[in-house]
Design a protein around this motif. Structure first.
Motif, PDB file in Angstrom:
ATOM      1  N   THR A   1       0.834  -1.205   0.000  1.00 53.20           N
ATOM      2  CA  THR A   1       0.000   0.000   0.000  1.00 53.20           C
ATOM      3  C   THR A   1       0.867   1.253   0.000  1.00 53.20           C
ATOM      4  O   THR A   1       0.628   2.193  -0.766  1.00 53.20           O
ATOM      5  CB  THR A   1      -0.919   0.015   1.250  1.00 53.20           C
ATOM      6  N   VAL A   2       1.885   1.261   0.847  1.00 51.23           N
ATOM      7  CA  VAL A   2       2.776   2.422   0.952  1.00 51.23           C
ATOM      8  C   VAL A   2       3.527   2.641  -0.361  1.00 51.23           C
ATOM      9  O   VAL A   2       3.556   3.753  -0.899  1.00 51.23           O
ATOM     10  CB  VAL A   2       3.771   2.242   2.127  1.00 51.23           C
ATOM     11  N   LEU A   3       4.141   1.578  -0.884  1.00 54.34           N
ATOM     12  CA  LEU A   3       4.948   1.732  -2.096  1.00 54.34           C
ATOM     13  C   LEU A   3       4.083   2.018  -3.315  1.00 54.34           C
ATOM     14  O   LEU A   3       4.478   2.798  -4.195  1.00 54.34           O
ATOM     15  CB  LEU A   3       5.829   0.500  -2.309  1.00 54.34           C
ATOM     16  N   ASP A   4       2.886   1.422  -3.382  1.00 54.90           N
ATOM     17  CA  ASP A   4       1.970   1.713  -4.494  1.00 54.90           C
ATOM     18  C   ASP A   4       1.530   3.174  -4.471  1.00 54.90           C
ATOM     19  O   ASP A   4       1.423   3.812  -5.518  1.00 54.90           O
ATOM     20  CB  ASP A   4       0.730   0.804  -4.453  1.00 54.90           C
ATOM     21  N   HIS A   5       1.266   3.693  -3.275  1.00 57.01           N
ATOM     22  CA  HIS A   5       0.892   5.106  -3.145  1.00 57.01           C
ATOM     23  C   HIS A   5       1.995   5.977  -3.742  1.00 57.01           C
ATOM     24  O   HIS A   5       1.738   6.927  -4.481  1.00 57.01           O
ATOM     25  CB  HIS A   5       0.665   5.456  -1.676  1.00 57.01           C
ATOM     26  N   ARG A   6       3.251   5.643  -3.421  1.00 56.35           N
ATOM     27  CA  ARG A   6       4.382   6.428  -3.906  1.00 56.35           C
ATOM     28  C   ARG A   6       4.500   6.338  -5.420  1.00 56.35           C
ATOM     29  O   ARG A   6       4.736   7.343  -6.090  1.00 56.35           O
ATOM     30  CB  ARG A   6       5.664   5.957  -3.219  1.00 56.35           C
ATOM     31  N   ARG A   7       4.350   5.145  -5.951  1.00 59.40           N
ATOM     32  CA  ARG A   7       4.454   4.981  -7.415  1.00 59.40           C
ATOM     33  C   ARG A   7       3.335   5.736  -8.127  1.00 59.40           C
ATOM     34  O   ARG A   7       3.569   6.372  -9.157  1.00 59.40           O
ATOM     35  CB  ARG A   7       4.420   3.494  -7.775  1.00 59.40           C
ATOM     36  N   ARG A   8       2.119   5.667  -7.589  1.00 57.81           N
ATOM     37  CA  ARG A   8       0.983   6.391  -8.191  1.00 57.81           C
ATOM     38  C   ARG A   8       1.224   7.889  -8.170  1.00 57.81           C
ATOM     39  O   ARG A   8       0.974   8.590  -9.157  1.00 57.81           O
ATOM     40  CB  ARG A   8      -0.321   6.072  -7.443  1.00 57.81           C
ATOM     41  N   ALA A   9       1.695   8.400  -7.034  1.00 54.54           N
ATOM     42  CA  ALA A   9       1.929   9.841  -6.901  1.00 54.54           C
ATOM     43  C   ALA A   9       3.006  10.304  -7.880  1.00 54.54           C
ATOM     44  O   ALA A   9       2.867  11.368  -8.497  1.00 54.54           O
ATOM     45  CB  ALA A   9       2.328  10.179  -5.459  1.00 54.54           C
ATOM     46  N   ILE A  10       4.054   9.516  -8.045  1.00 53.55           N
ATOM     47  CA  ILE A  10       5.112   9.883  -8.987  1.00 53.55           C
ATOM     48  C   ILE A  10       4.587   9.795 -10.418  1.00 53.55           C
ATOM     49  O   ILE A  10       4.856  10.676 -11.248  1.00 53.55           O
ATOM     50  CB  ILE A  10       6.362   8.999  -8.773  1.00 53.55           C
TER      51      ILE A  10
END
Length: 163
Positions: A112-121
């Motif tokens: 969840t944390v890493l997916d959030h970061r990838r989506r935001a980027i």
């Protein structure tokens, strides 16, 4: 510009541009932590990301990564085990060695944390002119390589597994 020019070579504008981009990336990382802060503390997230990126760990490795005494690492990991995010298994040969691994719930939380970061980027990249996206990616690869290619595995800040 004399002092700044001598301190940062002839590239103060480049340094400032990278600092601005780094600030954006840190905000992305911070926002993803907010998403899970009701479930884990900052040190707990660091442990989960460490295990997610490096595989099963022992308590000594966790203590070294967190820069804390083994008893603090034990308490942090005990809470993660109690929360169902980390599993603990004793080594059959050496009972003093405890192997810590992610449970499915722990893997999902890190995801969840890493997916959030990838989506935001990805969202930021989408707002850039299409012709610039590859240039930015290549420049960031080059920047990381010049720094030795070593990312950070501190779960508060890491943006992904590199793969």
């Amino acid at each position: 510009m004399g002092m700044e020019s001598s301190r940062f070579g002839e590239r103060p504008a480049q340094v400032e541009a990278v600092l601005k981009a780094a600030d954006v990336l840190l905000r992305v990382a911070a926002r993803s932590v907010v998403e899970v802060e009701d479930r884990v503390t900052s040190p707990q997230l660091r442990v989960l990301v460490l295990v997610a990126l490096r595989g099963p760990q022992n308590l000594g490795a966790v203590a070294r990564e967190l820069g804390v005494h083994a008893s603090n690492a034990t308490r942090t990991c005990d809470r993660l085990v109690s929360a169902g995010l980390l599993s603990r298994r004793e080594d059959l040969v050496d009972r003093r060695y405890v192997q810590l691994d992610l449970t499915e719930a722990g893997r999902a939380l890190v995801g969840t944390v890493l997916d959030h970061r990838r989506r935001a980027i990805a969202d930021v990249l989408e707002r850039m002119p299409a012709a610039s996206r590859n240039d930015v990616a290549e420049a960031m690869d080059s920047f990381a390589a010049a720094a030795g290619g070593e990312g950070i595995e501190d779960g508060r800040f890491t943006l992904g597994s590199g793969g």
